[in-house]
Design a protein around this motif. Structure first.
Motif, PDB file in Angstrom:
ATOM      1  N   ARG A 216      42.104  11.512   8.199  1.00  0.00           N
ATOM      2  CA  ARG A 216      40.157  10.990   7.954  1.00  0.00           C
ATOM      3  C   ARG A 216      40.776   9.226   7.308  1.00  0.00           C
ATOM      4  N   ILE A 217      40.803   8.133   8.196  1.00  0.00           N
ATOM      5  CA  ILE A 217      41.438   6.804   8.252  1.00  0.00           C
ATOM      6  C   ILE A 217      39.666   6.353   8.337  1.00  0.00           C
ATOM      7  N   VAL A 218      39.716   5.842   6.850  1.00  0.00           N
ATOM      8  CA  VAL A 218      38.453   5.084   6.427  1.00  0.00           C
ATOM      9  C   VAL A 218      38.748   3.897   5.883  1.00  0.00           C
ATOM     10  N   VAL A 219      37.962   2.626   6.989  1.00  0.00           N
ATOM     11  CA  VAL A 219      38.151   1.107   6.534  1.00  0.00           C
ATOM     12  C   VAL A 219      37.064   0.761   5.668  1.00  0.00           C
ATOM     13  N   VAL A 220      36.839  -0.081   4.880  1.00  0.00           N
ATOM     14  CA  VAL A 220      36.277  -1.064   4.288  1.00  0.00           C
ATOM     15  C   VAL A 220      35.927  -2.337   3.968  1.00  0.00           C
ATOM     16  N   GLY A 221      35.275  -2.798   5.295  1.00  0.00           N
ATOM     17  CA  GLY A 221      34.892  -4.317   5.740  1.00  0.00           C
ATOM     18  C   GLY A 221      34.957  -4.342   7.193  1.00  0.00           C
ATOM     19  N   ALA A 222      33.991  -5.227   7.779  1.00  0.00           N
ATOM     20  CA  ALA A 222      33.916  -5.655   8.925  1.00  0.00           C
ATOM     21  C   ALA A 222      34.666  -6.595   9.189  1.00  0.00           C
TER      22      ALA A 222
END
Length: 452
Positions: free
Chosen positions: A5-11
């Motif tokens: 699982r790859i989680v990215v915080v911030g768009a």
């Protein structure tokens, strides 16, 4: 076998470029991609002054996430804490529910907030230019001051409402002051009861010169252009205090004003403090491969990270600009894929291509590839750069059409009042009070149910 699982915080630039590239490099079977963001759009931050001035519509600089991301699961909410030991990210959804997201790889790309200081009244009365809502609110506020000044019977009130103070001599402050001064100057032609001589824009900065990143010559040229348009400068000074009617400066002067726009720098997202990682000037120390030393599966880039500027060498770190953030996002994606296949990671290396400052109309200063330009040639370069940097064809088209319409038809002075019931403080607009302390992070990660 469970997918990583790859989680990215911030768009922002980092997060979206990273996920866009990951979607191309990894299949749905290879990894699960998750984005945590309170908005459903990617904001092209450099053009916010144009939104504040009404030159561009808000949707022109807000690119729908679903136009760029096809397979990424978007979680609407704010990441309020990270427990790197447990490898979980704590999220407060837009519904208010607090949950946790376990991760195998976590990209911290939460960006920055407006940097403030312990100045009496600042957080209660200052306006920022960091979010789309703030830009829309500032436009309404500035036009409202013209309306209220025209209706005022007291001369002192009229003068105060027509004096605007902008703090910050960097790109955001200079462009905001320039664009809004142009808007109000044009608007006063429609207010026959107002004396144009009463309109004053005042730019304040603690630094001794304007736009130091561009060098002395272009900084002086920018000042000359803006001074010719009537903008006043107070360099080497700052704000001592502010209330609803006055702005007091550290040199002892008091400016009667109902508007203080604060753009005096940025600070890394408060999410940084929840992690407990080593920082420099408030930014997470990252390697030149964009990893966070000592934390497995953790990456940081953009405004939130102190990334070594390999192109400059020495102790230099990459400045918090869109140019670096976009490219760091792509390198991040490549390095995450490399770590999954146990192949070497590559360093982030990029030489700055130059800087552009749009002062509205035909006024601009630019320094592409070290070449100093001003006036119309600089404006062509500045707007050309922004058009190319926008991430979609739709966004580019909207911006070009808006610029063309403004050039032909001129400004409009409609006050929408969309933000009339919204909070008006920096903290409320930028959600800086939402984050947990390190102890609270540990407590949440231990007691909340871990959900997929």
């Amino acid at each position: 076998m469970t997918r990583p699982r790859i989680v990215v915080v911030g768009a922002g630039f980092v997060g979206i470029e990273c996920l866009h590239r990951l979607e191309r490099k990894l299949s749905a079977r290879d990894a699960e991609l998750i984005l945590v963001s309170p908005q459903d759009y990617q904001l092209y931050l450099p053009l916010l002054p144009h939104v504040a001035a009404g030159v561009l519509t808000p949707q022109s600089v807000a690119v729908s996430l679903r136009r760029r991301l096809r397979r990424t699961k978007i979680v609407p909410g704010v990441a309020i804490g990270i427990d790197a030991a447990a490898k979980v990210c704590i999220v407060r959804r837009t519904t208010g529910e607090v949950t946790v997201k376990p991760y195998d790889h976590l990209v911290i790309a939460a960006g920055s907030t407006t940097r403030t200081f312990d100045i009496p009244g600042l957080t209660d009365h200052a306006l920022g230019v960091k979010t789309l809502a703030q830009a829309a609110y500032i436009r309404d506020h500035v036009i409202a001051q013209l309306d209220l000044a025209a209706a005022a019977t007291d001369e002192e009130e009229r003068r105060a409402r027509l004096q605007f103070v902008v703090v910050g001599g960097g790109y955001a402050g200079v462009e905001t002051a320039a664009c809004l001064q142009r808007l109000t100057t044009n608007a006063l032609k429609r207010y026959p009861r107002l004396d144009p001589a009463l309109l004053r824009w005042h730019l304040v900065d603690v630094a001794p010169r304007l736009l130091p990143e561009l060098g002395d010559r272009l900084g002086v040229k920018a000042m000359a252009m803006l001074r010719e348009r009537g903008i006043e400068f107070s360099l080497g000074t700052s704000v001592a205090s502010v209330d609803g009617t006055t702005v007091k400066l550290t040199d002892g002067r008091t400016l009667p004003s109902r508007t203080l726009i604060w753009t005096a720098g940025v600070a890394a997202s408060p999410l940084v403090t929840t992690l407990g990682a080593e920082t420099v000037r408030g930014r997470i120390i990252a390697s030149n491969q964009l990893t966070v030393p000592g934390y497995a599966g953790l990456y940081a880039a953009g405004d939130v990270a102190a990334v070594p500027d390999v192109a400059k060498g020495g102790d230099a770190i990459c400045p918090p600009t869109a140019q670096h953030a976009q490219r760091q996002g792509k390198v991040l994606a490549d390095n995450i894929v490399a770590s999954m296949s146990a192949t070497p990671l590559k360093p982030y290396i990029h030489k700055d291509l130059g800087l552009v400052v749009d002062l509205g109309g035909a006024d601009a200063v630019s320094k592409p590839l070290g070449v100093e330009l001003h006036g119309l040639p600089a404006q062509v370069v500045a707007r050309g750069y922004h058009v190319m940097a926008l991430p979609t064809f739709t966004a580019r088209t909207r911006v070009l059409v808006n610029w063309g319409l403004n050039a032909v038809a001129g400004d409009d002075f409609v006050r929408t009042d969309f933000q009339d019931s919204r909070p008006k403080t920096l903290q409320d607009f930028e959600r800086t009070k939402a984050y947990l302390s390190p102890d609270e992070v540990k407590k949440h990660s231990e007691t909340l149910n871990v959900r997929a």
